[in-house]
Design a protein around this motif. Structure first.
Motif, PDB file in Angstrom:
ATOM      1  N   UNK A  82       0.822  -1.215   0.000  1.00  0.00           N
ATOM      2  CA  UNK A  82       0.000   0.000   0.000  1.00  0.00           C
ATOM      3  C   UNK A  82       0.858   1.267   0.000  1.00  0.00           C
ATOM      4  N   UNK A  83       2.015   1.213   0.674  1.00  0.00           N
ATOM      5  CA  UNK A  83       2.905   2.380   0.659  1.00  0.00           C
ATOM      6  C   UNK A  83       3.374   2.676  -0.759  1.00  0.00           C
ATOM      7  N   UNK A 126      -7.718  -5.222   0.338  1.00  0.00           N
ATOM      8  CA  UNK A 126      -8.623  -4.147   0.734  1.00  0.00           C
ATOM      9  C   UNK A 126      -7.973  -2.783   0.495  1.00  0.00           C
ATOM     10  N   UNK A 127      -8.582  -2.011  -0.374  1.00  0.00           N
ATOM     11  CA  UNK A 127      -8.089  -0.671  -0.654  1.00  0.00           C
ATOM     12  C   UNK A 127      -8.229   0.183   0.612  1.00  0.00           C
ATOM     13  N   UNK A 128      -7.256   1.027   0.863  1.00  0.00           N
ATOM     14  CA  UNK A 128      -7.331   1.862   2.065  1.00  0.00           C
ATOM     15  C   UNK A 128      -7.379   3.338   1.690  1.00  0.00           C
ATOM     16  N   UNK A 187     -14.412  -3.955  12.502  1.00  0.00           N
ATOM     17  CA  UNK A 187     -15.834  -4.238  12.295  1.00  0.00           C
ATOM     18  C   UNK A 187     -16.105  -4.587  10.824  1.00  0.00           C
ATOM     19  N   UNK A 188     -15.438  -3.864   9.913  1.00  0.00           N
ATOM     20  CA  UNK A 188     -15.608  -4.173   8.492  1.00  0.00           C
ATOM     21  C   UNK A 188     -15.258  -5.639   8.221  1.00  0.00           C
ATOM     22  N   UNK A 189     -14.159  -6.088   8.859  1.00  0.00           N
ATOM     23  CA  UNK A 189     -13.715  -7.469   8.635  1.00  0.00           C
ATOM     24  C   UNK A 189     -14.747  -8.481   9.129  1.00  0.00           C
TER      25      UNK A 189
END
Lengths: 265, 265
Positions: free
Chosen positions: A28-29, A129-131, B213-215
């Motif tokens: 992600x970085x 999962x996109x952040x 919570x999403x997880x």
């Protein structure tokens, strides 16, 4: 007055950055730093299979001997256990080198450079999962002003929430995160276990869990405590303990948390 | 084919309902049952000040002697402790009477009527916060088929998730809810306390809490456990315990949950 609205662009210094480690955080970085406008000089990963899933055109290396010294900043998003070993192989005098760990002291990097620090984004990352980095607090620590200032610049280019902390504060944040995140997930799994025995899906608890989280967005958790322990409803507590009488560990946990909630009144 | 789309309306029986108790749950029941099309016959509350905040035109009474017997169903959203006392004052032969409590046996109502039961919406209600009843699971229990069937009808008119349970299952759901909701909020307050000592707002943990919570919306909590205990990262655990060494209660809680997570591996 016919003048057009002026878009003010916050000036952010852009840097040449190399990333040593391509796990979930490294991945992600790389994506977000390059999207923000920084130049990713090289990415080191021992696991060549991971390079295939990169969307970007990146100079991947799998040998630290190939690491060039023309980047400004070197990030080390590697596992805590591996940090010492990787640091031993780096000689980056004059460069800024930062690890990304919650609980390792920054001086693990002291033989790599005189400008060492920490760049710790407070989130749990998964590759799939996109952040939204804008909302992820980034905790920075630098051995000197120059290091702090550069790490602050880079953090501010990614996130709206940059906090300069010392080692004790960073450790406190990590302990707090373990309670709030890992341990609360464990409590959810306890609920799952209890309901499974009754053939009921844990998913019926999701609206309640979401409401708990909604509340702590508005009010401090210490102010939003509810439940039998808070009400000192001992009749209900006794019923619950009786229900748990065959589950020694859970009964123990129930008793301890209940007593702690009561003692906070 | 020029025929207009047909809107199919699910037939739901509508009832005349009286609500005895006008706390947070009573308030929302009154609003949502009348919006759904049921007729609210009367609402009992001892606290006359509460009647002023009602949006609806309602026949409020503050004396159970004034309770009419022309409703079909009587709900008792009152505190657990008050249920016995209120039940003593009700003689509603032939009517359906249901309390709304998580952990009280339904037979507390057995002298009011032969048709007693439970109507328990699994959510934590505040008067100020609008709720979406469609997503709130409603647990019902009836002493006989007729009672269950009517309670099911009413629950289904409010919510997409109606579950018929027995007393043991309802208690299990309540114990699970205490772990997942009250106890996780306590863990958030522990995190708040730890951070407060370092002059850091607990709010920096919100993105992490939301990710947890999403997880669990996607995967069972038992499958999404992360953290030092799950990784058996004893170095980090030791650092955390040292950090907590002056906070005996929290150190104890940390140790117990950590050991339980480890033992689940």
């Amino acid at each position: 007055m016919n003048s057009k609205p002026v878009t003010r662009i916050k000036k952010i210094n852009m840097y040449k950055i190399s990333i040593i480690g391509y796990g979930n955080l490294g991945f992600h970085l790389v994506n977000h730093l390059s999207e923000t406008g920084h130049k990713i000089t090289q990415v080191f990963t021992r696991d060549k299979t991971k390079t295939r899933i990169s969307k970007n055109k990146i100079d991947f290396i799998d040998d630290l001997e190939l690491l060039r010294t023309d980047a400004d900043v070197y990030f080390l998003p590697v596992k805590d256990d591996a940090l010492k070993e990787v640091a031993k192989q780096l000689s980056l005098k004059g460069k800024i080198v930062a690890h990304c760990s919650a609980s390792v002291e920054m001086k693990v990097l002291k033989n790599c450079t005189e400008n060492f620090g920490v760049f710790y984004p407070l989130q749990s990352f998964s590759r799939e999962v996109e952040v939204d980095f804008k909302n992820i607090p980034i905790l920075i620590e630098g051995v000197n002003k120059e290091t702090s200032s550069v790490l602050n610049d880079i953090a501010a280019s990614l996130s709206n929430e940059v906090i300069e902390v010392n080692q004790e504060q960073r450790l406190a944040v990590h302990v707090a995160a373990v309670f709030a995140n890992n341990f609360s997930n464990y409590l959810f799994s306890v609920a799952e276990e209890i309901l499974k025995k009754e053939n009921i899906s844990y998913k019926i608890l999701l609206p309640l869990i979401e409401e708990t989280v909604r509340k702590v967005k508005e009010h401090a958790p210490s102010k939003s405590q509810t439940g039998p322990a808070k009400r000192e409803d001992d009749k209900t507590i006794q019923k619950h303990l009786k229900f748990l009488s065959n589950k020694k560990e859970l009964k123990n946990l129930y008793t301890i948390i209940t007593d702690q909630i009561k003692s906070k009144k």
